[in-house]
Design a protein around this motif. Structure first.
Motif, PDB file in Angstrom:
ATOM      1  N   PRO A   8      15.191  12.328  53.609  1.00 20.82           N
ATOM      2  CA  PRO A   8      14.514  11.244  52.864  1.00 20.82           C
ATOM      3  C   PRO A   8      13.184  11.694  52.261  1.00 20.82           C
ATOM      4  CG  PRO A   8      15.283  10.427  54.968  1.00 20.82           C
ATOM      5  CD  PRO A   8      15.476  11.916  54.972  1.00 20.82           C
ATOM      6  N   ILE A   9      12.450  12.539  52.967  1.00 22.16           N
ATOM      7  CA  ILE A   9      11.167  13.035  52.442  1.00 22.16           C
ATOM      8  C   ILE A   9      11.409  13.905  51.217  1.00 22.16           C
ATOM      9  CG2 ILE A   9       9.154  14.457  52.988  1.00 22.16           C
ATOM     10  CD1 ILE A   9       9.522  13.573  55.919  1.00 22.16           C
ATOM     11  N   ILE A  10      12.430  14.755  51.275  1.00 22.63           N
ATOM     12  CA  ILE A  10      12.739  15.645  50.152  1.00 22.63           C
ATOM     13  C   ILE A  10      13.185  14.828  48.936  1.00 22.63           C
ATOM     14  CG2 ILE A  10      14.328  17.439  49.366  1.00 22.63           C
ATOM     15  CD1 ILE A  10      14.302  18.494  52.275  1.00 22.63           C
ATOM     16  N   VAL A  11      14.047  13.838  49.155  1.00 25.90           N
ATOM     17  CA  VAL A  11      14.529  13.005  48.053  1.00 25.90           C
ATOM     18  C   VAL A  11      13.378  12.221  47.433  1.00 25.90           C
ATOM     19  CG1 VAL A  11      15.987  11.024  47.484  1.00 25.90           C
ATOM     20  CG2 VAL A  11      16.879  12.849  48.938  1.00 25.90           C
ATOM     21  N   THR A  12      12.508  11.666  48.253  1.00 26.73           N
ATOM     22  CA  THR A  12      11.357  10.926  47.749  1.00 26.73           C
ATOM     23  C   THR A  12      10.429  11.838  46.946  1.00 26.73           C
ATOM     24  OG1 THR A  12      11.471   9.477  49.673  1.00 26.73           O
ATOM     25  CG2 THR A  12       9.441   9.426  48.405  1.00 26.73           C
ATOM     26  N   ALA A  13      10.198  13.043  47.424  1.00 24.52           N
ATOM     27  CA  ALA A  13       9.343  13.989  46.707  1.00 24.52           C
ATOM     28  C   ALA A  13       9.950  14.348  45.364  1.00 24.52           C
ATOM     29  CB  ALA A  13       9.124  15.240  47.549  1.00 24.52           C
ATOM     30  N   ILE A  14      11.274  14.552  45.320  1.00 30.02           N
ATOM     31  CA  ILE A  14      11.932  14.886  44.059  1.00 30.02           C
ATOM     32  C   ILE A  14      11.823  13.721  43.081  1.00 30.02           C
ATOM     33  CG2 ILE A  14      14.196  15.321  43.015  1.00 30.02           C
ATOM     34  CD1 ILE A  14      14.852  16.998  45.499  1.00 30.02           C
ATOM     35  N   VAL A  15      12.000  12.498  43.557  1.00 33.73           N
ATOM     36  CA  VAL A  15      11.902  11.330  42.677  1.00 33.73           C
ATOM     37  C   VAL A  15      10.488  11.204  42.116  1.00 33.73           C
ATOM     38  CG1 VAL A  15      11.948   8.802  42.641  1.00 33.73           C
ATOM     39  CG2 VAL A  15      13.798  10.065  43.741  1.00 33.73           C
ATOM     40  N   TYR A  16       9.474  11.344  42.972  1.00 36.04           N
ATOM     41  CA  TYR A  16       8.095  11.224  42.492  1.00 36.04           C
ATOM     42  C   TYR A  16       7.740  12.349  41.520  1.00 36.04           C
ATOM     43  CZ  TYR A  16       6.781   7.351  45.531  1.00 36.04           C
ATOM     44  OH  TYR A  16       6.683   6.118  46.110  1.00 36.04           O
TER      45      TYR A  16
END
Length: 55
Positions: A8-16
């Motif tokens: 979830p942290i990686i996906v959130t970072a990619i989205v931001y």
């Protein structure tokens, strides 16, 4: 700590990051279009001034 806990942290970072890159790209396009229009306006004004001076 497995990779699933970081997912979830990686996906959130990619989205931001993609949002930030997209916003910067839109700003770049707007500024470059504004500069191009300003140069075109200056060229047209130069042509008008030259035609008025030649009369």
């Amino acid at each position: 700590m497995t990779i699933m806990s970081f997912l979830p942290i990686i996906v959130t970072a990619i989205v931001y990051l993609s949002l930030i890159v997209g916003i910067l790209y839109l700003i770049y396009r707007w500024v470059s279009k504004f500069i191009a229009l300003r140069e075109e306006q200056n060229d047209l004004l130069r042509e008008i001034i030259n035609k008025l001076e030649s009369k």
